[in-house]
Enzyme design. Structure first.
Site, PDB file in Angstrom:
ATOM      1  N   HIS A  87       0.860  -1.192   0.000  1.00 18.79           N
ATOM      2  CA  HIS A  87       0.000   0.000   0.000  1.00 18.79           C
ATOM      3  C   HIS A  87       0.892   1.236   0.000  1.00 18.79           C
ATOM      4  O   HIS A  87       1.854   1.308   0.769  1.00 18.79           O
ATOM      5  CB  HIS A  87      -0.903   0.008   1.242  1.00 18.79           C
ATOM      6  CG  HIS A  87      -1.758   1.230   1.324  1.00 18.79           C
ATOM      7  ND1 HIS A  87      -2.935   1.354   0.627  1.00 18.79           N
ATOM      8  CD2 HIS A  87      -1.589   2.408   1.981  1.00 18.79           C
ATOM      9  CE1 HIS A  87      -3.466   2.540   0.860  1.00 18.79           C
ATOM     10  NE2 HIS A  87      -2.664   3.197   1.688  1.00 18.79           N
ATOM     11  N   ASP A 166     -14.815   3.103   7.854  1.00 20.60           N
ATOM     12  CA  ASP A 166     -13.824   4.000   7.245  1.00 20.60           C
ATOM     13  C   ASP A 166     -14.442   4.833   6.134  1.00 20.60           C
ATOM     14  O   ASP A 166     -14.102   6.002   5.953  1.00 20.60           O
ATOM     15  CB  ASP A 166     -12.626   3.225   6.688  1.00 20.60           C
ATOM     16  CG  ASP A 166     -11.579   4.173   6.120  1.00 20.60           C
ATOM     17  OD1 ASP A 166     -11.030   4.962   6.913  1.00 20.60           O
ATOM     18  OD2 ASP A 166     -11.352   4.167   4.904  1.00 20.60           O
ATOM     19  N   ARG A 173     -13.907  13.149   7.500  1.00 21.98           N
ATOM     20  CA  ARG A 173     -12.586  13.776   7.707  1.00 21.98           C
ATOM     21  C   ARG A 173     -12.222  14.668   6.538  1.00 21.98           C
ATOM     22  O   ARG A 173     -11.643  15.741   6.703  1.00 21.98           O
ATOM     23  CB  ARG A 173     -11.507  12.691   7.887  1.00 21.98           C
ATOM     24  CG  ARG A 173     -11.580  11.996   9.238  1.00 21.98           C
ATOM     25  CD  ARG A 173     -10.703  10.759   9.242  1.00 21.98           C
ATOM     26  NE  ARG A 173      -9.331  11.060   8.940  1.00 21.98           N
ATOM     27  CZ  ARG A 173      -8.481  10.224   8.350  1.00 21.98           C
ATOM     28  NH1 ARG A 173      -8.865   9.015   8.004  1.00 21.98           N
ATOM     29  NH2 ARG A 173      -7.241  10.573   8.116  1.00 21.98           N
ATOM     30  N   SER A 188      -7.215   4.097   9.525  1.00 17.06           N
ATOM     31  CA  SER A 188      -7.935   4.045   8.250  1.00 17.06           C
ATOM     32  C   SER A 188      -7.234   3.080   7.284  1.00 17.06           C
ATOM     33  O   SER A 188      -7.865   2.185   6.705  1.00 17.06           O
ATOM     34  CB  SER A 188      -7.993   5.465   7.667  1.00 17.06           C
ATOM     35  OG  SER A 188      -8.342   5.446   6.314  1.00 17.06           O
ATOM     36  N   LYS A 192      -8.313  -1.305   6.637  1.00 18.60           N
ATOM     37  CA  LYS A 192      -8.675  -1.798   5.300  1.00 18.60           C
ATOM     38  C   LYS A 192      -7.724  -2.900   4.864  1.00 18.60           C
ATOM     39  O   LYS A 192      -8.135  -3.900   4.289  1.00 18.60           O
ATOM     40  CB  LYS A 192      -8.658  -0.642   4.295  1.00 18.60           C
ATOM     41  CG  LYS A 192      -9.855   0.285   4.459  1.00 18.60           C
ATOM     42  CD  LYS A 192      -9.819   1.433   3.495  1.00 18.60           C
ATOM     43  CE  LYS A 192      -8.761   2.446   3.869  1.00 18.60           C
ATOM     44  NZ  LYS A 192      -8.844   3.731   3.262  1.00 18.60           N
TER      45      LYS A 192
HETATM   46  N1  URA Z   1      -5.413   6.847   2.885  1.00 23.52           N
HETATM   47  C1  URA Z   1      -6.389   6.223   3.580  1.00 23.52           C
HETATM   48  O1  URA Z   1      -6.875   5.178   3.172  1.00 23.52           O
HETATM   49  N2  URA Z   1      -6.790   6.785   4.740  1.00 23.52           N
HETATM   50  C2  URA Z   1      -6.277   7.928   5.226  1.00 23.52           C
HETATM   51  O2  URA Z   1      -6.673   8.363   6.272  1.00 23.52           O
HETATM   52  C3  URA Z   1      -5.275   8.559   4.477  1.00 23.52           C
HETATM   53  C4  URA Z   1      -4.857   7.998   3.306  1.00 23.52           C
END
Ligand code: URA
Length: 441
Positions: A87, A166, A173, A188, A192
């Site tokens: 990621h 999220d 956010r 966050s 995931k």
């Molecule tokens: N990417 C995400 O998935 N969440 C965040 O809070 C920031 C970047």
């Protein structure tokens, strides 16, 4: 009906006054966001309190876990092999996933990749894949699992069932100034990734002008927080710190990045792009137990590109996900812009490139219509930047700084002006900072 054990306002007040929340309070918050017991205005008040007061590592771990369990946690235990994902925290020209996933699969890993869309100046993997005619990114979990088993990699969007908390929290956010908060970013991203069914994870934490985290110190703090969450969850997580001051590679956009990615898999990748891609893929191969060390990883990756097996994995993934595999031989089937606009150095230019501001390049893509200011915006896949000059390269009158793929002259002119501001010259060859600066394990 039993009344809830907590009230949102008590939790908000506790955090507002600097207290540490309990596991149960955090679970109540994550659940309440999904089931409506926490109204949006209360959730945003708590997010702002967390933004200012922070969270302890334990609170962050509880929040990650509670968010992960707000929806489906994918079970990939019936898929044989080591399941390792990567990621990136996002940047400009960051097409690493498109190269890394087939490359790692060709080297023997299973790469279950759930990616995101571009927002603001940063691009998103899903949008890039959708430039390929027919390519479907919205697959069900059984389809995802079947492709992963058959091909070794599948690249899809987050399903609505995975980490719904999220989805809600990120949207709140985004409009309340609470994105740049390390515990919230950490929970966050990690919720995931841990819900994807992976065995281990490699993170590419970017810092610099084109990144979310502008300073290396903040990026390091985020990297350490995410590696710590991996430790708590029993999933090994390594985080690489990568500079993102100039765009990665020579292309930015959608069609232009797909072409550059396929060229990398054919063995013609730009040096900086291949350096980052191979370093991250190498970490994945080590974590997945395919090789013992970096030298072993390098040997395997070089062979997979040279013998065409990495490109073949890309082809198989396209076919499995409905994309037209002819894209590999014929780039003209991709969405194509009306015009190419060469941006050339002025008559008095002389020196070496000292800066190619990644943030400005991202703004140029947005000016062309290839970006997304709001999540609901459509992107123009055809427009973008290609053949971008890199830091350290010589420039004189008429040197090409980049080629813009444009669909509208006015937008093209705006993007050209931004690129001219982004590229700066110096009379002597500039000192270059290393691209990869740290690895947190
Ligand atoms: N990417 C995400 O998935 N969440 C965040 O809070 C920031 C970047």
């Amino acid at each position: 009906m039993s009344s809830p054990a907590f009230s949102p306002q008590e939790i908000i007040i506790k955090k507002r006054d600097g207290g540490a929340l309990s596991k149960k309070e955090i679970e109540f918050f994550a659940r309440g966001v999904s089931d409506g017991k926490f109204a949006d205005y209360q959730a945003t008040a708590l997010l702002m309190a967390i933004f200012w007061r922070g969270m302890t590592p334990q609170e962050t771990a509880w929040l990650t876990d509670a968010m992960m369990h707000s929806g489906e946690v994918i079970d990939l235990s019936d898929v044989p092999g080591a399941k390792v994902d990567k990621h990136s925290t996002g940047g400009v020209g960051d097409k690493v996933s498109l190269i890394l996933a087939p490359l790692a699969a060709a080297c023997g890993l299973k790469v279950p990749m759930m990616s995101g869309r571009g927002l603001g100046h940063t691009g998103g993997t899903l949008d890039k894949l959708e430039a390929i005619p027919g390519f479907k990114v919205q697959l069900t979990v059984p389809e995802f699992r079947a492709i992963l088993k058959k091909v070794g990699t599948a690249m899809i969007g987050q399903t609505p069932q995975v980490v719904p908390a999220d989805r809600k929290l990120y949207a709140l956010r985004d409009v309340t100034g609470t994105i740049e908060c390390i515990p919230l970013i950490c929970a966050s991203i990690m919720s995931k990734k841990l819900a994807e069914g992976i065995d281990s994870l490699v993170l590419d934490v970017k810092f610099g002008k084109g990144a979310f985290m502008k300073s290396k110190d903040r990026a390091l703090e985020l990297a350490k927080a995410m590696v710590a969450i991996g430790q708590v969850s029993g999933k090994p997580v390594w985080a690489q710190l990568t500079a993102m001051n100039q765009p990665l590679g020579r292309a930015a956009g959608h069609t232009t990045e797909v072409i550059e990615s396929i060229e990398c898999l054919k063995g013609h990748g730009a040096a900086d792009l291949m350096e980052v891609t191979c370093a991250l893929t190498g970490h994945m191969l080590i974590l997945g137990g395919v090789v013992r060390d970096e030298a072993g990883a390098q040997k395997k990756m070089t062979a997979a590109i040279a013998n065409g097996s990495a490109l073949e994995k890309f082809r198989q993934m396209c076919v499995a996900q409905g994309g037209d595999p002819k894209v590999i031989e014929d780039y003209k089937i991709l969405p194509t812009a009306n015009k190419l606009l060469e941006v050339k150095a002025p008559a008095d230019a002389k020196g070496f490139v000292s800066e190619v501001d990644a943030l400005k390049c991202g703004h140029a893509i947005m000016a062309l219509g290839g970006g997304r200011a709001a999540v609901t915006d459509q992107v123009d896949h055809a427009v973008g930047i290609a053949s971008l000059i890199k830091i350290g390269e010589p420039v004189s009158a008429g040197t090409r700084l980049c080629t813009l793929h444009i669909n509208d002259d006015e937008k093209g002119a705006r993007a050209e002006a931004i690129i001219r501001e982004a590229v700066k010259l110096t009379p002597v060859v500039p000192k270059q900072e290393p691209l990869i600066q740290d690895l947190i394990q």
